[in-house]
Design a protein around this motif. Structure first.
Motif, short mmCIF file in Angstrom:
data_model
loop_
_atom_site.label_atom_id
_atom_site.label_comp_id
_atom_site.label_asym_id
_atom_site.label_seq_id
_atom_site.Cartn_x
_atom_site.Cartn_y
_atom_site.Cartn_z
N PRO A 161 40.82 -21.18 9.19
CA PRO A 161 40.62 -22.76 9.31
C PRO A 161 41.18 -23.89 8.97
CG PRO A 161 38.29 -21.74 9.34
CD PRO A 161 39.42 -21.75 8.67
N LYS B 90 41.09 -27.10 9.52
CA LYS B 90 40.53 -28.00 9.23
C LYS B 90 39.62 -28.56 7.36
CE LYS B 90 36.50 -26.46 11.48
NZ LYS B 90 37.29 -25.67 12.24
N ASP C 200 42.79 -21.04 12.85
CA ASP C 200 41.99 -21.48 13.83
C ASP C 200 41.56 -22.91 13.45
OD1 ASP C 200 39.33 -22.45 14.56
OD2 ASP C 200 38.35 -22.34 12.75
N ASN D 202 39.24 -23.94 18.43
CA ASN D 202 37.67 -23.92 18.68
C ASN D 202 37.58 -25.68 18.60
OD1 ASN D 202 35.12 -23.26 18.14
ND2 ASN D 202 34.99 -21.72 17.11
N ARG E 223 31.58 -19.48 22.20
CA ARG E 223 30.79 -19.45 21.50
C ARG E 223 29.35 -20.03 21.27
NH1 ARG E 223 32.22 -23.96 16.65
NH2 ARG E 223 30.32 -23.93 15.38
N HIS F 181 26.04 -25.64 10.66
CA HIS F 181 26.08 -25.35 12.51
C HIS F 181 25.74 -24.27 13.51
CE1 HIS F 181 29.35 -26.40 9.62
NE2 HIS F 181 29.69 -27.41 10.90
N HIS G 50 29.12 -18.80 14.80
CA HIS G 50 29.60 -19.60 13.55
C HIS G 50 28.05 -20.08 12.55
CE1 HIS G 50 31.02 -22.06 10.23
NE2 HIS G 50 30.79 -22.95 11.14
N THR H 69 28.39 -23.61 7.43
CA THR H 69 28.61 -23.78 6.03
C THR H 69 27.97 -23.55 5.01
OG1 THR H 69 31.06 -25.03 6.95
CG2 THR H 69 30.61 -25.60 5.19
N GLN H 70 28.73 -23.24 3.94
CA GLN H 70 28.02 -22.75 2.20
C GLN H 70 26.68 -21.56 2.70
OE1 GLN H 70 30.11 -22.64 0.02
NE2 GLN H 70 28.68 -23.57 -1.25
N GLY I 31 32.64 -18.21 9.95
CA GLY I 31 33.03 -18.68 9.07
C GLY I 31 32.10 -19.16 8.03
N GLY I 32 31.56 -19.31 6.42
CA GLY I 32 30.25 -19.60 6.26
C GLY I 32 29.93 -19.18 5.45
N GLU J 299 36.33 -16.85 10.82
CA GLU J 299 37.10 -18.24 10.50
C GLU J 299 36.71 -18.71 8.75
OE1 GLU J 299 36.73 -19.34 15.60
OE2 GLU J 299 35.61 -20.02 13.33
N PRO J 300 37.02 -18.15 7.91
CA PRO J 300 36.92 -17.98 6.70
C PRO J 300 37.18 -19.65 6.16
CG PRO J 300 37.82 -16.06 6.06
CD PRO J 300 37.82 -16.89 7.52
N GLY J 301 36.07 -20.87 6.06
CA GLY J 301 36.89 -21.90 5.07
C GLY J 301 37.37 -21.87 3.74
N HIS J 302 35.40 -22.15 2.80
CA HIS J 302 35.55 -22.28 2.09
C HIS J 302 35.90 -20.87 1.05
CE1 HIS J 302 32.54 -25.73 2.02
NE2 HIS J 302 33.45 -25.61 0.93
N TYR K 246 38.06 -28.81 2.31
CA TYR K 246 37.34 -29.59 2.60
C TYR K 246 37.60 -30.83 1.68
CZ TYR K 246 35.45 -26.45 5.75
OH TYR K 246 35.67 -25.92 6.53
C1 LIG Z 1 34.11 -22.85 14.29
C2 LIG Z 1 34.10 -23.09 12.01
N1 LIG Z 1 34.62 -21.67 12.29
C3 LIG Z 1 35.25 -21.65 10.73
C4 LIG Z 1 34.32 -23.05 9.63
C5 LIG Z 1 34.55 -22.52 8.76
O1 LIG Z 1 33.35 -22.66 7.77
P1 LIG Z 1 33.72 -22.42 5.97
O2 LIG Z 1 34.07 -23.70 5.70
O3 LIG Z 1 31.61 -22.77 5.62
O4 LIG Z 1 33.60 -20.99 6.12
C6 LIG Z 1 34.29 -24.19 10.26
C7 LIG Z 1 33.58 -25.18 9.27
O5 LIG Z 1 33.08 -26.17 10.22
C8 LIG Z 1 33.97 -23.89 12.13
O6 LIG Z 1 33.03 -25.36 12.17
#
Ligand SMILES: Cc1ncc(COP(=O)(O)O)c(C=O)c1O
Length: 598
Positions: free
Chosen positions: A91, A93, A112, A135, A181, A202, A233, A236-237, A272-273, A307-310, A405
């Motif tokens: 992601p 973002k 993503d 997304n 989704r 989310h 999804h 998060t966390q 993600g999450g 879609e892993p962020g953290h 983030y």
């Molecule tokens: C659709 C989607 N995918 C993936 C993520 C990434 O989440 P995380 O950082 O918790 O893995 C987010 C974060 O808000 C999200 O909204």
């Protein structure tokens, strides 16, 4: 792609990881050990192994430091589940650093993206359209359509937008994959309560995301465009394996059910999450545990993506900072550092706990003092209850697990700008990959019109003789005579060229118009050479220019500079490339955005 900066320092005393590392490929060790059922995620050790003082002496602070090894480790762990790095959609973002995106692109990881700008960043970094997923809560039909035509992935949860897309694609076939989704009817949620969870859930039944599964049958009566994938999804966390297991089981079942309505579901995207710890007391399943458990639910006929962020980037980035002063107030010491809420909003506003390491790599001791940011804001406090007794002005510190983030939520409060970026590559060499953002960058990039300081003056014609008298004779006429010749050009590596140019000018420095010609032509040559073009026939158009002269660059002699090209953003008939130029003497650098007909 090679990174341009030549600064290099032995940055690591000996960076060791708990697990064996493989660069670029998949981890080889088996994972069917009993331990994998539940192994708690650990805090990472690599920041402790950095020679913090010498990095600070050489590069200065503040600076983001990315560990390529940690990033590779995280990617390899996820690829055991997805079986293909291209099905890990990072992601953007989470952290839109171009350096992060380039490292991931080299590993074949996807992106993503929630906007066209994020898509462009991913493409410029070298991520392929097929590995991009769009997304966002508000789906732009033009973006959905163009990405599907390019073979990319689109995740939608707005039924009106899906119908609009389907109308715009009538009788047009596409190679991309459309995902729905979903919002599941049962939300399992977190194992342990935490005060910020409502901001992060989310997948909660009451959130704005996802089509409620109960409504799906009715919607499917209207949807004729083929749906290939399902997405959830959870939030998060997330600390609860049961939430993820519930999601994969539910999507597997729904994939079966949808087949009866004519949609062949080939792909499941689990979002993600997965959370990561920021302090040793926090309990999250390790990445290995997540992959091990989730793999047992996989079905043979489905592809699985994430879609892993953290969990992908959080522990791969640390922030170098230095103590600007130590103030004392009523017996409490305040160590004021050079970053705060401007980069670390998550820490100060959400009271997110982070480790802070001193220059020996030890966590700050417990006490009655605090570490605070430099901003005019009482909440700009990074860590309470530390002992600042052993700290002094000028000491470097590291804020760890700072990848997710942070930079993406940064702001310019009190005139703070984005820090520089350093990459600790897989060989433990440290490079500066991006300079600190300058306030001028923003003035350059925005279309700002200066407001007249005295509106009362009415417009008056100026005598053209005066204009001639005060104009630059050089710009007016003589710069036409400036000439240059590339006396040596080398192809250093993909998208990387080195030019030696001999200049001849009436003035003894390289003027801006002269520099535009020199760097502009070199950019065009590099682009056409990289495309294998033998002769320039078609026009090439310079669309945007950014140039910094830090000092005068002397003319009438040779000088050397490099050109680094981005990956192209491919449009229907045009291509856009960013060419970055830098003189070897570091007196001049900049970039030109160039487009050309395909
Ligand atoms: C659709 C989607 N995918 C993936 C993520 C990434 O989440 P995380 O950082 O918790 O893995 C987010 C974060 O808000 C999200 O909204």
């Amino acid at each position: 792609m090679k990174f341009s900066a030549k600064m290099k320092v032995s940055a690591s005393k000996s960076a060791t990881f708990a697990k064996p590392q493989t660069v670029g490929g998949k981890c080889k060790e088996p994972m069917n050990s009993v331990d994998m059922k539940y192994k708690k995620a650990n805090l990472v050790d690599w920041p402790k192994s950095l020679d913090i003082k010498s990095i600070n002496d050489q590069f200065g602070s503040p600076a983001w430091i990315i560990s390529e090894k940690q990033l590779i480790y995280n990617v390899n762990a996820y690829s055991k589940f997805t079986e293909d790095n291209g099905r890990i959609f990072y992601p953007v973002k989470t952290n839109p650093s171009i350096t992060v995106l380039q490292v991931l692109a080299k590993l074949g990881v996807g992106a993503d993206c929630a906007s066209q700008l994020e898509i462009n960043l991913a493409l410029l970094a070298g991520i392929k359209s097929q590995n991009i997923s769009y997304n966002t809560p508000v789906q732009d039909i033009k973006i959905c359509k163009s990405l599907l035509l390019l073979g990319g992935n689109v995740v939608m949860d707005d039924v009106k937008a899906i119908i609009e897309l389907q109308n715009s694609l009538t009788n047009i076939s596409f190679t991309g994959k459309l995902f729905l989704r979903l919002n599941l009817p049962e939300y399992i949620g977190y194992a342990k309560q935490n005060e910020n969870q409502e901001l992060m859930a989310h997948g909660h039944k009451s959130s704005k995301f996802g089509i409620p599964v109960e409504d799906l049958d009715n919607h499917l009566k209207l949807i004729t465009i083929p749906i290939s994938g399902l997405h959830v999804h959870v939030g998060t966390q997330m600390d609860n394996m049961k939430s993820f297991e519930h999601a994969i089981i539910s999507l597997n079942n729904l994939a079966d059910n949808l087949r009866t309505s004519g949609h062949i579901i080939t792909d499941i995207n689990l979002g993600g999450g997965l959370g990561i710890p920021f302090e040793s007391s926090q309990d999250f399943p390790s990445l290995e545990t997540w992959c091990y458990n989730m793999t047992s639910y996989k079905k043979e006929d489905l592809n699985y993506s994430v879609e892993p962020g953290h969990a992908l980037i959080g522990n791969a980035i640390t922030l170098l900072t230095t103590i600007q002063t130590i103030k004392e107030s009523r017996g409490k010491k305040w160590a004021i550092i050079d970053v705060g809420t401007d980069q670390l909003t998550k820490i100060t506003l959400l009271k997110w706990p982070h480790r802070i390491l001193d220059q020996s790599g030890h966590e700050l001791e417990v006490g009655n003092d605090a570490v605070a940011g430099p901003l005019c804001f009482a909440g700009d406090v990074l860590k309470e209850n530390i002992n600042a007794g052993g700290l002094k002005r000028g000491d470097p510190l590291l804020i760890t697990e700072a990848g997710a983030y942070t930079f993406s939520l940064s702001n310019k409060f009190n005139g703070r700008t984005a820090p520089k970026w350093l990459l600790l590559n897989a060989n433990n060499d440290l490079f500066e990959t991006m300079e600190k953002e300058s306030i001028y960058d923003e003035l350059h990039h925005s279309k700002y019109d200066w407001i007249s300081s005295d509106d009362s003056v009415s417009s008056q014609a100026i005598d053209l003789k005066l204009i001639k008298n005060i104009s630059s004779k050089y710009l007016f006429k003589t710069c036409e005579a400036d000439s240059f010749e590339y006396v040596e050009v080398t192809y250093e590596s993909q998208y990387h060229y080195r030019f030696t140019v001999l200049t001849n000018s009436i003035v003894d420095f390289i003027s801006m118009p002269f520099a535009i010609r020199i760097f502009g032509d070199a950019s065009i040559i590099s682009i056409l050479h990289s495309k294998g073009i033998q002769e320039k026939i078609n026009p090439v158009w310079g669309r945007k220019l950014n140039m910094d002269f830090y000092e005068q660059l002397p003319s009438n002699r040779k000088f050397e500079f490099t050109i680094l090209l981005s990956n192209p953003i491919e449009k229907e008939t045009q291509c856009v490339i960013v060419a970055r130029f830098k003189s070897s003497c570091k007196r001049c650098s900049g970039s030109i955005i160039i487009s050309y007909e395909k």
